[in-house]
Design an enzyme around this catalytic site. Structure first.
Site, mmCIF file in Angstrom:
data_model
loop_
_atom_site.group_PDB
_atom_site.id
_atom_site.type_symbol
_atom_site.label_atom_id
_atom_site.label_comp_id
_atom_site.label_asym_id
_atom_site.label_seq_id
_atom_site.Cartn_x
_atom_site.Cartn_y
_atom_site.Cartn_z
ATOM 1 N N ASP A 107 0.840 -1.200 0.000
ATOM 2 C CA ASP A 107 0.000 0.000 0.000
ATOM 3 C C ASP A 107 0.879 1.256 0.000
ATOM 4 O O ASP A 107 2.041 1.206 0.415
ATOM 5 C CB ASP A 107 -0.887 0.036 1.257
ATOM 6 C CG ASP A 107 -1.857 -1.130 1.300
ATOM 7 O OD1 ASP A 107 -2.147 -1.702 0.235
ATOM 8 O OD2 ASP A 107 -2.303 -1.462 2.412
HETATM 9 N N1 URA Z 1 -1.262 -5.947 3.857
HETATM 10 C C1 URA Z 1 -1.749 -4.694 3.877
HETATM 11 O O1 URA Z 1 -2.766 -4.417 4.480
HETATM 12 N N2 URA Z 1 -1.060 -3.751 3.197
HETATM 13 C C2 URA Z 1 0.093 -3.987 2.543
HETATM 14 O O2 URA Z 1 0.676 -3.069 1.972
HETATM 15 C C3 URA Z 1 0.581 -5.300 2.540
HETATM 16 C C4 URA Z 1 -0.128 -6.266 3.196
#
Ligand code: URA
Length: 248
Positions: A107
């Protein structure tokens, strides 16, 4: 890989120059193959066995590159984006000719280990849901994370869209408390990579992830000497371990 390829294609791939720049270098006699001046930059050569030099410097050919990045917050795991800077924008321009892409996504607000490569086959294998490549995350979570959460994750939890996750391994590093404004610190290893999976797993047990960092993927662990935004090529032993990891 094909045994022979066009010389200009090989040199362009190595970032030596565009096809027109290579034509110019050829005209100037700057490019030699096995010690012989090249007349036609479109000639066929075998990059593994033919010795190519440009202005006297040998060209060491390679098809693929493999980079480990310590992804910072605020950049997106993509090759292009209309609004945000991407992880590819952070790479040294020497890697531009290789057209690398991130293997999977973190993310925008997640930090940590991200693999970038132009090896589509390796990426595909690592991302295949059937291969169950483990990924470990460090997270700060509001508020108390305890044994009930560990047991729930060990069973698998139901996400907001009804999907039941595979079992995850939760290690509680420190137990937080709302009254003192201290989040819990945990590590979670999961074998799959659904959208926002770690955040949604905690949401499923009524908790909120406030900081997330990936610390490992398969056999590779984030090199903590990399500053946020920096990357380095994988070492030979890391690459071998990665290849073996998805072959099992
Ligand atoms: N899980 C999440 O919630 N975000 C990420 O970036 C990776 C795994």
């Amino acid at each position: 890989m094909k045994q022979t390829q066009r010389l200009d294609k090989i040199l362009a791939h190595m970032g030596i120059g565009t096809r027109s720049e290579l034509k110019r270098l050829t005209k100037g006699g700057a490019i030699l193959v096995n010690g012989v001046k090249v007349k036609d930059s479109g000639m066929q050569v075998n990059p593994d066995t033919d010795l190519i030099t440009v202005n006297g410097d040998p060209v060491v050919y390679r098809e693929f590159v493999y980079l480990m990045m310590n992804k910072p917050q605020g950049v997106v795991s993509a090759t292009e984006d209309n609004r945000d800077r991407t992880v590819v924008d952070l790479l040294d321009s020497a890697y531009s000719p290789f057209d690398v892409f991130p293997v999977g996504r973190l993310d925008k607000d997640t930090e940590g280990f991200l693999l970038l490569t132009n090896d589509g086959k390796l990426a595909h294998n690592l991302l295949s849901p059937r291969k169950h490549v483990p990924k470990t995350y460090f997270a700060k979570v509001e508020w108390e994370v305890g044994e009930a959460d560990r047991a729930a994750f060990a069973q698998g939890v139901i996400l907001d869209d009804g999907y039941e996750t595979l079992p995850g391994t939760l290690t509680i590093l420190s137990v937080g408390s709302e009254s003192v404004g201290q989040p819990s610190e945990i590590e979670l290893t999961i074998m799959e990579g659904k959208f926002h999976q770690v955040k949604r797993m905690f949401q499923a047990v009524g908790k909120t992830v406030v900081y997330l960092k990936r610390i490992s993927m398969g056999p590779l662990t984030l090199d903590e000497s990399l500053a946020l935004g920096d990357s380095r090529e994988l070492r030979e032993d890391e690459l071998i371990a990665l290849r073996n990891a998805h072959e099992v």
